[in-house]
Scaffold this motif. Structure first.
Motif, PDB file in Angstrom:
ATOM      1  N   ARG A 201      -1.218  -2.188  18.056  1.00 34.33           N
ATOM      2  CA  ARG A 201      -1.525  -1.546  16.779  1.00 34.33           C
ATOM      3  C   ARG A 201      -1.073  -2.419  15.619  1.00 34.33           C
ATOM      4  O   ARG A 201      -1.720  -2.467  14.577  1.00 34.33           O
ATOM      5  N   LEU A 202       0.023  -3.107  15.808  1.00 38.50           N
ATOM      6  CA  LEU A 202       0.441  -4.040  14.770  1.00 38.50           C
ATOM      7  C   LEU A 202      -0.607  -5.128  14.580  1.00 38.50           C
ATOM      8  O   LEU A 202      -0.943  -5.505  13.464  1.00 38.50           O
ATOM      9  N   MET A 203      -1.136  -5.621  15.701  1.00 41.38           N
ATOM     10  CA  MET A 203      -2.169  -6.653  15.586  1.00 41.38           C
ATOM     11  C   MET A 203      -3.394  -6.097  14.890  1.00 41.38           C
ATOM     12  O   MET A 203      -4.027  -6.781  14.084  1.00 41.38           O
ATOM     13  N   ALA A 204      -3.717  -4.843  15.184  1.00 37.33           N
ATOM     14  CA  ALA A 204      -4.874  -4.247  14.527  1.00 37.33           C
ATOM     15  C   ALA A 204      -4.653  -4.149  13.025  1.00 37.33           C
ATOM     16  O   ALA A 204      -5.606  -4.183  12.245  1.00 37.33           O
ATOM     17  N   ASP A 205      -3.408  -4.041  12.602  1.00 37.58           N
ATOM     18  CA  ASP A 205      -3.127  -4.003  11.171  1.00 37.58           C
ATOM     19  C   ASP A 205      -3.359  -5.345  10.510  1.00 37.58           C
ATOM     20  O   ASP A 205      -3.429  -5.430   9.291  1.00 37.58           O
ATOM     21  N   HIS A 206      -3.467  -6.388  11.302  1.00 38.61           N
ATOM     22  CA  HIS A 206      -3.701  -7.717  10.740  1.00 38.61           C
ATOM     23  C   HIS A 206      -5.186  -7.992  10.536  1.00 38.61           C
ATOM     24  O   HIS A 206      -5.557  -9.085  10.124  1.00 38.61           O
ATOM     25  N   LEU A 207      -6.017  -6.993  10.837  1.00 40.40           N
ATOM     26  CA  LEU A 207      -7.453  -7.205  10.730  1.00 40.40           C
ATOM     27  C   LEU A 207      -7.910  -7.304   9.280  1.00 40.40           C
ATOM     28  O   LEU A 207      -7.469  -6.551   8.428  1.00 40.40           O
ATOM     29  N   VAL A 208      -8.810  -8.246   9.056  1.00 39.59           N
ATOM     30  CA  VAL A 208      -9.472  -8.355   7.756  1.00 39.59           C
ATOM     31  C   VAL A 208     -10.958  -8.171   8.024  1.00 39.59           C
ATOM     32  O   VAL A 208     -11.513  -8.844   8.897  1.00 39.59           O
ATOM     33  N   PHE A 209     -11.587  -7.292   7.296  1.00 40.56           N
ATOM     34  CA  PHE A 209     -12.995  -7.007   7.565  1.00 40.56           C
ATOM     35  C   PHE A 209     -13.877  -7.838   6.657  1.00 40.56           C
ATOM     36  O   PHE A 209     -13.654  -7.924   5.451  1.00 40.56           O
ATOM     37  N   THR A 210     -14.881  -8.476   7.236  1.00 37.53           N
ATOM     38  CA  THR A 210     -15.802  -9.300   6.464  1.00 37.53           C
ATOM     39  C   THR A 210     -17.210  -8.756   6.644  1.00 37.53           C
ATOM     40  O   THR A 210     -17.431  -7.845   7.438  1.00 37.53           O
ATOM     41  N   PHE A 214     -14.964  -9.313  11.748  1.00 37.52           N
ATOM     42  CA  PHE A 214     -13.580  -9.243  11.317  1.00 37.52           C
ATOM     43  C   PHE A 214     -12.830 -10.472  11.808  1.00 37.52           C
ATOM     44  O   PHE A 214     -13.258 -11.159  12.723  1.00 37.52           O
ATOM     45  N   GLU A 215     -11.722 -10.704  11.155  1.00 39.27           N
ATOM     46  CA  GLU A 215     -10.839 -11.792  11.567  1.00 39.27           C
ATOM     47  C   GLU A 215      -9.410 -11.305  11.397  1.00 39.27           C
ATOM     48  O   GLU A 215      -9.180 -10.193  10.919  1.00 39.27           O
ATOM     49  N   PHE A 216      -8.455 -12.158  11.819  1.00 36.98           N
ATOM     50  CA  PHE A 216      -7.052 -11.763  11.759  1.00 36.98           C
ATOM     51  C   PHE A 216      -6.321 -12.586  10.717  1.00 36.98           C
ATOM     52  O   PHE A 216      -6.490 -13.791  10.638  1.00 36.98           O
ATOM     53  N   PRO A 220       0.002  -8.324   8.044  1.00 43.71           N
ATOM     54  CA  PRO A 220      -0.817  -7.108   8.000  1.00 43.71           C
ATOM     55  C   PRO A 220      -1.578  -7.031   6.682  1.00 43.71           C
ATOM     56  O   PRO A 220      -1.052  -7.412   5.636  1.00 43.71           O
ATOM     57  N   VAL A 221      -2.801  -6.565   6.753  1.00 44.32           N
ATOM     58  CA  VAL A 221      -3.638  -6.467   5.559  1.00 44.32           C
ATOM     59  C   VAL A 221      -4.066  -5.016   5.413  1.00 44.32           C
ATOM     60  O   VAL A 221      -5.017  -4.569   6.046  1.00 44.32           O
ATOM     61  N   LEU A 222      -3.330  -4.293   4.619  1.00 40.42           N
ATOM     62  CA  LEU A 222      -3.603  -2.864   4.495  1.00 40.42           C
ATOM     63  C   LEU A 222      -3.790  -2.437   3.055  1.00 40.42           C
ATOM     64  O   LEU A 222      -4.379  -1.427   2.780  1.00 40.42           O
ATOM     65  N   THR A 223      -3.228  -3.200   2.133  1.00 40.06           N
ATOM     66  CA  THR A 223      -3.350  -2.806   0.731  1.00 40.06           C
ATOM     67  C   THR A 223      -4.289  -3.770   0.022  1.00 40.06           C
ATOM     68  O   THR A 223      -4.609  -4.844   0.527  1.00 40.06           O
ATOM     69  N   ASP A 224      -4.682  -3.398  -1.181  1.00 42.88           N
ATOM     70  CA  ASP A 224      -5.511  -4.285  -1.988  1.00 42.88           C
ATOM     71  C   ASP A 224      -4.794  -5.606  -2.251  1.00 42.88           C
ATOM     72  O   ASP A 224      -5.422  -6.665  -2.251  1.00 42.88           O
ATOM     73  N   THR A 225      -3.508  -5.531  -2.479  1.00 41.78           N
ATOM     74  CA  THR A 225      -2.791  -6.773  -2.758  1.00 41.78           C
ATOM     75  C   THR A 225      -2.841  -7.712  -1.549  1.00 41.78           C
ATOM     76  O   THR A 225      -2.970  -8.922  -1.701  1.00 41.78           O
ATOM     77  N   ARG A 227      -5.276  -7.903   0.644  1.00 42.59           N
ATOM     78  CA  ARG A 227      -6.621  -8.458   0.733  1.00 42.59           C
ATOM     79  C   ARG A 227      -6.841  -9.516  -0.333  1.00 42.59           C
ATOM     80  O   ARG A 227      -7.401 -10.583  -0.066  1.00 42.59           O
ATOM     81  N   ASP A 228      -6.391  -9.216  -1.534  1.00 47.58           N
ATOM     82  CA  ASP A 228      -6.529 -10.211  -2.591  1.00 47.58           C
ATOM     83  C   ASP A 228      -5.857 -11.505  -2.192  1.00 47.58           C
ATOM     84  O   ASP A 228      -6.414 -12.596  -2.333  1.00 47.58           O
ATOM     85  N   LYS A 229      -4.650 -11.362  -1.703  1.00 50.22           N
ATOM     86  CA  LYS A 229      -3.883 -12.556  -1.319  1.00 50.22           C
ATOM     87  C   LYS A 229      -4.612 -13.348  -0.241  1.00 50.22           C
ATOM     88  O   LYS A 229      -4.763 -14.563  -0.322  1.00 50.22           O
ATOM     89  N   TYR A 230      -5.089 -12.643   0.771  1.00 51.55           N
ATOM     90  CA  TYR A 230      -5.730 -13.318   1.894  1.00 51.55           C
ATOM     91  C   TYR A 230      -6.918 -14.153   1.419  1.00 51.55           C
ATOM     92  O   TYR A 230      -7.046 -15.331   1.727  1.00 51.55           O
ATOM     93  N   PHE A 231      -7.787 -13.530   0.632  1.00 52.16           N
ATOM     94  CA  PHE A 231      -9.002 -14.231   0.259  1.00 52.16           C
ATOM     95  C   PHE A 231      -8.798 -15.257  -0.841  1.00 52.16           C
ATOM     96  O   PHE A 231      -9.374 -16.337  -0.783  1.00 52.16           O
ATOM     97  N   THR A 232      -7.977 -14.934  -1.833  1.00 48.86           N
ATOM     98  CA  THR A 232      -7.792 -15.936  -2.871  1.00 48.86           C
ATOM     99  C   THR A 232      -7.147 -17.177  -2.286  1.00 48.86           C
ATOM    100  O   THR A 232      -7.549 -18.300  -2.610  1.00 48.86           O
ATOM    101  N   LEU A 233      -6.193 -16.997  -1.413  1.00 51.68           N
ATOM    102  CA  LEU A 233      -5.579 -18.181  -0.817  1.00 51.68           C
ATOM    103  C   LEU A 233      -6.575 -18.957   0.018  1.00 51.68           C
ATOM    104  O   LEU A 233      -6.587 -20.185   0.014  1.00 51.68           O
TER     105      LEU A 233
END
Lengths: 1086, 444
Positions: A201-210, A214-216, A220-225, A227-233
């Motif tokens: 379940r922790l790994m599932a929290d690392h999911l990013v939906f495209t 999806f990718e990992f 964990p990617v659960l909040t808007d912040t 997601r923003d961080k993941y993609f901007t970086l």
């Protein structure tokens, strides 16, 4: 060791040759005797005439009856068959006989030596015979879960992220062979299952939906912040990887120009681009600009002059770089001065920082990246004149005339934007006049200031154009091309607030991909020059995908709009009127199309009522159009993405299960997803998360069930031995050599159905040995074999006494043998280097400990030759082993010696008796006696000497190394170090050199035997049987025939029937194979 | 082994992965599952609860005071709504969160108010875990929901002029140094997260699923391999049993708690969507916290009445400015009205809890409501001291009925993190240090 000869081991059964599948099996000799035949054989007769009487005469008195010594009841062995099935006992008998340890000295009767030899020979012959008969038996390899280490490596390969969930799992126990990759020791418990579940379940929290699936993420990617961080970086990372340094293009162009002299005649521009790692597309553009001679005026002429002035070869790289940088600097300096200024739109009461106005400005600036500011240029010889305030219609007319006749006139003011005259004026400007457009003049700028600024520019020769119309036209064309090829920026990766003073804003860094708003969530894509000039089509698609996924996944349009609604009511006062009350940021419906439309209308109406000019009005309309379109696009994509993400889920399951899915399995997965949505009321993303968690908790993932057929097939065939399926083989190979899941190439061979072919199998093994993932094998195989796998957590060193032992040094110590071993395997060096190699690998902390001079870093590992000068070289003097086998404040020759014979040479040493007094922990407290002297007990007392004489002295030979493996001459107790030792058999030696000489003369075979046996046990995932003897022989023969290259043993192993087949399971029988020690030569020294 | 890649401290936070509504529930320590289910209390008495109630942008400094003690305490206008609770509260002045002072206004003053760790500017968020999440990781294991994080205003994530992310203005609960706990703004979803048992249903579904997987595998395996599978299945069944037992225990707990708080036990599910009126919104969120405490669904709650840099507006108070703008005239009557409105909401929450009988007193007596703002004065953005009120005796561990002033105590003795440490102690989690403090608050 209890033995029960009445058990029929599972390996004894009947198979018939006809059930053996044809392809590539070497099981010609696979028939196993029926029970009745054995008694008549030579061995059977000898057993009755020689062995049994011997045992009854000399052994059974102690090893028989009600309470046999050491639990060994030899009286129970009445038939040869019983001996074969209880062979581990007889192996021990052989060892004791050959070591002259049994019968013990105190026994009353002693057999004549000749008789002992005969019995020993019989046991030996029986073994060899049995080995021949049962050769190739795959043995009982149990299905098992992934070990913790395998779990982590697999998760890394499956998700692309090194999540290491197994850090929290309880430590895996090892099997008898010392490895944790076997069903013999790996079990499942509720506690562990719960941890698996939590990890999933922790790994599932690392999911990013495209948009595609999806990718990992590494977190964990659960909040808007998140997601923003993941993609901007990710996007900024993409930008930074692109070749946008102009100097590199000039250098590459130079190389192409002089390719003949550089010996690169045949190279095309694209080849040079590949060599120098720049964009082929852009290099072609730049090279054409430098050499095609068109528009040879203004900046192009100047650039080309500098280009031609570049010295030809020979040129040293530093000088070339310097001159290329000079060209690049010329371009960027000039380019900076040509950037058109974009003034803020101003339309009170709309706040200047409103998204409507700021995004407009962003768009203008983006559009300008390959344009130049004609206003920045000045005509040679013309003097500027100023006219103020072109506000009224007449003034506009005057200004228009001025602009037509006196190209350098500057006019300021704000004519009504919509008059025909103003429009005509604008036209005049576009065709070369010098009017500073009203919208660009910021409030308060006077004509005088503008004039002053312009005068400064007039001193700049680079910004001059000739007065003569035709020449001027050519110059302008040159400027245009210059600006077009060299944008003012290839991309904007961060931006502070664009509507405020740029100088003030400079310190606000780190606002990645920002639209330049104040406080509001806002992003803006500004990378057209990179896209259009530099990127290949594949890269363009990737960048588009990144931005699309960003907006999609983080709902950027929606969040920008809710930000907008919040802000327009707070910092801005524009939306405080009651008419806007219906629009609340908390309200999800505020991003519905109709609400956007209504807000757009109200907003525009208010702007118009406040005399907003047409540009502003259009900006407002455009803003809301884009908001509506972007919001709609994200919503459409989200709907369209759902089926794609479900397909991705199935693909993920297939990779996680390491085999194709059956139709039923696919349907089951989708059914589970639907259940999550309908029964549990989850939204799409949460349902996918739970589905992923279910996949990662499934036994299909966490267990190695090497199924005969792929899922959906029927019962296993009735053959006792059957080949593994190609998919099973793929997993077996990958978990052997990488401790992880098979990669695409292995699976492709499995899909093609040719992996089992010897040629393919051997080639794949060779490929895998060269792969970086071999490092996993080093850690698991070597780490367990030599018992240092958990050294990264070793806390036995007193850091007060040894302050240099910090975590970095500990990590370095741990890595040294792994680096050494990986290099040995991949370079094909002889395995004897492990013992005698005069080199090792170090990084900074280790080099410091070893006293090796030179510049090292913590992250880079360097091979050091002539390591013997520092007392190093090969495994033996590596600090990790010396430290792991020391109790922290002193050395332990006993532990080190024991490790040496037991781990390295594979000699069987029984455990010590329970009531041995211990030596003091601290060397300092030994007092008068040195450690060596204290250990004399071991030799004096025959009860101790029986075992200790076999290994203590090896540890004494290592006394030249202290408690953390440091070279030393004096120990903590103040005694001089004495590393002389008398090795078993009376051989004298001193220090590491003496140890190596001894091994070379007497124990090298044992080392090789042990290495082969350990490798085989690890590779097969089970303890060894007699039936493996011949395979071991073959492995060692191939090793010797191939310059003792480790890979030769691996290939032999992988091609063996043991590896490629499995026993089918007709009946339940005892699960554990009784451990039979492999025949380690030369470990028995008299 | 490859060297470990950088991980941002998610080991601790794993068990509290929250999505305001859709809580991914981790399995609690079975051993310490409350015997509440059995209708008895454990040796230490009733569970203690902590609620952190936040209002952004400070108060009206002229009207924020209290005098006297206990039943004789007198209050300023703004604090007057709390008068009925005078014997159960403490008005605490003079505390400061030093890492938030002098770094930049607004977000820099807010994001670390519960963590006491300096915040990072620019591209990547970084601060520290907040004290409510520390409690969620420890005592939170004993309840269905480790903690509840609610708000009435949506977060914003742009950049402030000080180059701090607006995320620091929007979130005060942080589950790790770089990830905030998602805020739930919708009452209906907050309600569902507590009462719909979705968490355990999700667990059970996954366990069912893998059990089915194992069952279909079984027919394809030989006898020996089946034995290994059986080991797996036994483990799955064991875990399933515990989840089921936990669910029945919780249902039992809810029932028992409901019995005790009879008149106010039931709350029907709020309507979907957002209440139109802010007053209703705030009351609903307070109700949800109250009932969560009463039914012991959680013992740690964070309730952000509004955000820092808040855009809330209050037509019903006759105030036309939005919250932040009004705070820039903090001595005005308008802003006093706003601050008083928030305090009256706090009073509402306290009243709800006080009306729920528990043991010899009420749920409020076993609770501590910690009310605070990120500034004292919104006009000057002064946060060298903060307005703080606690209501509730926290199970007798917190002395009440006092006005405490630490303004003159010296910087080392008036740290907000000292208060956090003291409260965490009373909640059963003892840390050697937290944020910028390693001592407790004296005289608390």
């Amino acid at each position: 060791m209890q033995s029960s000869p009445k058990d029929l081991p599972t390996r004894r059964g009947i198979i018939t040759a006809s059930l053996l599948p044809a392809a590539g099996m070497l099981l010609a000799a696979m028939s196993v005797h029926a029970a009745s035949a054995a008694a008549d054989t030579v061995h059977g007769r000898r057993f009755q005439t020689l062995v049994r009487p011997f045992v009854e005469t000399y052994c059974v008195k102690c090893h028989g009856g009600e309470d046999p010594e050491a639990g060994l009841d030899l009286s129970a062995y009445t038939t040869v068959d019983s001996v074969v099935s209880g062979f581990s006992d007889w192996d021990l008998v052989l060892e004791k006989l050959q070591g002259a340890e049994m019968p013990p000295l105190k026994a009353k009767k002693h057999p004549p030596p000749a008789l002992e030899l005969e019995v020993a020979a019989w046991i030996d012959a029986l073994r060899r015979d049995e080995a021949g008969k049962t050769a190739g038996d795959p043995g009982p390899v149990q299905a098992r879960r992934l070990s913790n280490a395998e779990f982590d490596y697999t998760v890394h390969d499956l998700t692309g992220v090194d999540l290491r969930p197994a850090r929290e799992f309880p430590v895996d126990p090892a099997n008898q062979a010392g490895f944790d990759n076997s069903g013999e020791s790996l079990t499942m418990s509720p506690v562990l299952l719960r941890k698996h579940l939590d990890a999933a379940r922790l790994m599932a929290d690392h999911l990013v939906f495209t948009t595609d699936g999806f990718e990992f993420a590494p977190y964990p990617v659960l909040t808007d912040t998140d997601r923003d961080k993941y993609f901007t970086l990710k996007i900024v990372d993409f930008y930074k990887r692109q070749p946008t340094d102009l100097a590199e293009y000039f250098a590459a162009s130079w190389e192409y120009r002089h390719r003949g002299a550089l010996g690169l005649d045949a190279a095309s521009l694209a080849d040079i681009a590949a060599r120098r790692r720049v964009s082929a597309r852009y290099l072609a553009t730049v090279y054409a600009l430098l050499t095609d001679g068109r528009d040879d005026a203004g900046p192009l002429a100047k650039l080309r002059a500098q280009w031609r002035a570049m010295r030809g070869p020979p040129q040293d790289p530093a000088a070339l770089h310097e001159s290329a940088v000079r060209l690049g600097d010329f371009v960027t300096d000039l380019r900076e001065r040509l950037v058109p200024a974009v003034a803020n739109l101003s339309a009170p009461p709309i706040h200047e920082g409103s998204q409507t106005l700021v995004l407009w400005k962003d768009r203008q600036m983006a559009a300008n990246r390959r344009r130049f500011d004609a206003d920045a240029l000045h005509v040679a010889g013309a003097a500027p004149r100023a006219v103020e305030s072109a506000a009224t219609a007449e003034q506009v007319a005057t200004a228009a005339q001025l602009a037509a006749n006196a190209p350098d006139a500057i006019v300021t003011g704000a004519p009504a934007a919509d008059t025909a005259a103003a429009r005509a004026l604008k036209e005049t400007i576009r065709s070369g006049g010098k009017f500073i457009a009203p919208a660009i003049v910021t409030a308060g700028t006077s004509a005088t200031t503008q004039l002053a600024a312009k005068q400064n520019r007039d001193d700049d020769p680079d910004l001059m154009v000739p007065a003569e119309p035709a020449a001027r036209a050519r110059a302008l064309a040159a400027f245009a091309r210059f600006a077009d090829v060299f944008p003012d920026a290839f991309y904007i990766s961060e931006r502070a607030r664009v509507y405020l003073d740029a100088a003030d804003e400079q310190k606000l860094s780190g606002r990645l991909l920002s639209a330049g708003l104040h406080s509001m969530t806002g992003y803006f894509r500004d990378d057209a020059p990179l896209y259009d000039l530099v990127l290949s089509p594949a890269d363009q698609r990737e960048l588009d995908r990144l931005w699309r996924d960003f907006y999609f996944s983080a709902a950027i349009p929606q969040r920008m709009h809710t930000s907008f609604v919040w802000w327009e009511r707070t910092d801005s006062t524009f939306m405080r009127d009651p008419q806007f009350a219906a629009f609340r940021p908390e309200d999800k419906s505020v991003t519905d199309q109709d609400k956007i439309g209504r807000l757009a209308a109200l907003y525009l109406a208010k702007a118009v009522a406040n005399q907003a000019n047409s540009t502003v009005q259009e900006a407002i309309r455009e803003h809301f159009r884009r908001v509506a379109a972007d919001v709609a696009l994200v919503e459409t994509e989200r709907a369209a993405a759902e089926p794609r993400q479900l397909q991705a889920l199935l693909g993920f399951a297939e990779r996680a299960y390491r085999r194709p899915l059956s139709a039923a399995e696919r349907a089951g997965l989708l059914d589970f997803y639907r259940q999550c949505r309908e029964k549990n009321g989850l939204d799409h993303e949460d349902a996918l998360r739970d589905s992923v968690a279910a996949i990662l908790t499934s036994p299909n993932f966490s267990y190695r069930f090497d199924l005969k057929e792929t899922a959906g097939g029927g019962k296993p065939q009735s053959a006792r031995i059957a080949p593994l399926t190609d998919y099973a083989l793929a997993s077996r190979l990958s978990y052997f050599l990488w401790s992880s899941m098979p990669d695409r190439e292995l699976l492709a061979h499995a899909a093609a159905g040719d992996l089992h072919r010897p040629g393919v199998l051997a080639a794949q093994a060779r490929r895998m040995l060269k792969d970086p993932r071999l490092a996993n094998f080093s850690a698991e195989f070597l780490g367990h074999w030599l018992d240092f796998r958990r050294f990264e957590e070793h806390n036995g060193v007193d850091r007060g006494r040894f302050p240099e032992f910090d975590n970095d040094l500990r990590e370095a110590m741990y890595q040294e043998p792994l680096r050494f071993f990986t290099d040995l395997v991949q370079s094909g060096a002889p395995v004897q280097n492990l013992l005698y190699g005069d080199y090792t690998f170090v990084n900074a902390p280790l080099a410091k400990l070893y006293g090796i001079p030179g510049r090292f870093s913590t992250d880079a590992w360097v091979r050091v030759d002539h390591a013997g000068e520092f007392g190093r070289g090969g495994l033996l003097p590596m600090a990790v082993f010396l430290t792991a086998n020391s109790p922290g404040l002193r050395t332990s020759p006993v532990k080190r010696g024991h490790w040496f014979v037991s781990n390295l040479l594979g000699q069987r040493i029984p455990a010590p008796p329970p009531n041995v007094p211990s030596l003091p922990a601290d060397e300092k407290s030994l007092g008068e006696l040195s450690l060596r002297q204290s250990l004399e007990q071991h030799r004096k007392d025959p009860q101790c000497a029986g075992c200790h004489s076999r290994f203590d002295t090896f540890g004494l030979a290592m006394e030249g190394y202290g408690a953390i493996g440091e070279v030393r001459n004096v120990d903590f107790g103040g005694h001089a170090v004495d590393s002389r030792a008398e090795f078993p058999g009376g051989v004298m030696g001193e220090g590491m050199a003496g140890l190596r000489d001894y091994i070379r003369a007497h124990r090298e075979r044992a080392f090789i035997d042990n290495l082969a046996a350990k490798l085989l046990a690890y590779g097969l995932g089970r303890t060894l049987l007699i039936s493996d003897d011949l395979l071991l022989d073959e492995m060692k023969a191939r090793l010797a025939a191939d310059h003792y290259r480790f890979g030769a043993m691996v290939e032999t192993l992988v091609l063996s029937p043991q590896f490629r087949n499995r026993r089918s399971q007709l009946q339940a029988g005892p699960l554990t194979a009784r451990y039979i020690s492999p025949h380690i030569g030369d470990n028995l020294v008299h | 082994m490859r060297p470990a890649t950088h991980r941002s401290g998610h080991i601790l936070s794993r068990r509290t992965v929250l999505r305001g509504a859709g809580v991914i529930m981790a399995l609690p320590f079975f051993e310490s599952l409350r015997v509440l289910a059995a209708g008895t209390t454990d040796a230490s008495g009733h569970p203690k609860r902590l609620a952190l109630v936040f209002m952004g942008c400070g108060i009206n400094p002229n009207h924020w005071w209290a005098r006297g003690a206990g039943a004789d305490m007198e209050f300023s206008r703004t604090l007057a709504p709390l008068a009925p609770f005078r014997t159960k509260l403490n008005v605490i002045n003079g505390l400061v969160n030093k890492p938030a002072v002098g770094v930049g206004i607004h977000p820099g003053q807010t994001g670390n108010i519960l963590s006491g760790v300096p915040l990072a500017k620019g591209a990547v968020l970084r601060g520290g875990i907040s004290m409510d999440q520390v409690l969620a990781n420890t005592i939170g294991r004993d309840t269905l929901q480790p903690s509840l994080v609610l708000g009435c205003e949506q977060p914003v994530t742009g950049y402030h002029e000080t180059n701090f992310s607006m995320a620091y203005s929007s979130y005060i609960s942080w589950q790790s140094e770089d990830s905030p706990v998602p805020l739930e703004v919708y009452p209906s979803l907050a309600f569902d997260s507590l009462f719909e048992n979705r968490g355990s249903r999700r667990l059970e579904s996954i366990l069912d699923r893998v059990r089915d997987d194992a069952a279909s595998l079984e027919s394809l395996l030989g006898a020996d391999d089946q034995r290994k599978l059986e080991e797996y299945l036994a483990s799955v069944r064991d875990v399933e049993k515990r989840v089921d037992r936990m669910r029945t225990d919780q249902a039992g707990a809810a029932g028992n708690a409901a019995d005790r708080g009879r008149p106010l036990a039931t709350m029907s599910r709020p309507d979907n969507g957002l209440p139109q009126d802010l007053r209703e919104h705030m009351k609903l969120m307070s109700d949800i916290v109250a009932i969560a405490f009463q039914t012991d669904k959680t013992r740690v709650a964070t309730l952000m009445f509004n955000r820092d840099l808040s855009g809330m507006f209050y037509p019903f108070l006759g105030v036309t400015k939005t919250h932040h703008s009004a705070s820039h005239d903090d001595t005005s009557d308008d802003y006093e009205k706003i601050a008083r409105y928030y305090v009256s909401n706090l009073a509402y929450l306290a009243a709800r809890l006080d009306a729920m009988p528990e043991g010899e007193g009420s749920v409020l007596d076993n609770t501590c409501l910690l009310y605070f703002s990120n500034m004292w004065s919104g006009t000057s953005h002064d946060n060298t001291k903060l307005p703080i009120v606690t209501i509730g005796g926290l199970g007798g561990t917190l002395q009440t009925g006092r006005v405490l002033d630490y303004s003159a105590a010296g910087d080392g003795n008036r740290k907000l993190c000292s208060l956090h440490l003291s409260l965490m102690d009373r909640m059963g989690t003892t840390l050697p240090r937290f944020g910028d403090a390693d001592t407790r608050l004296a005289n608390l």
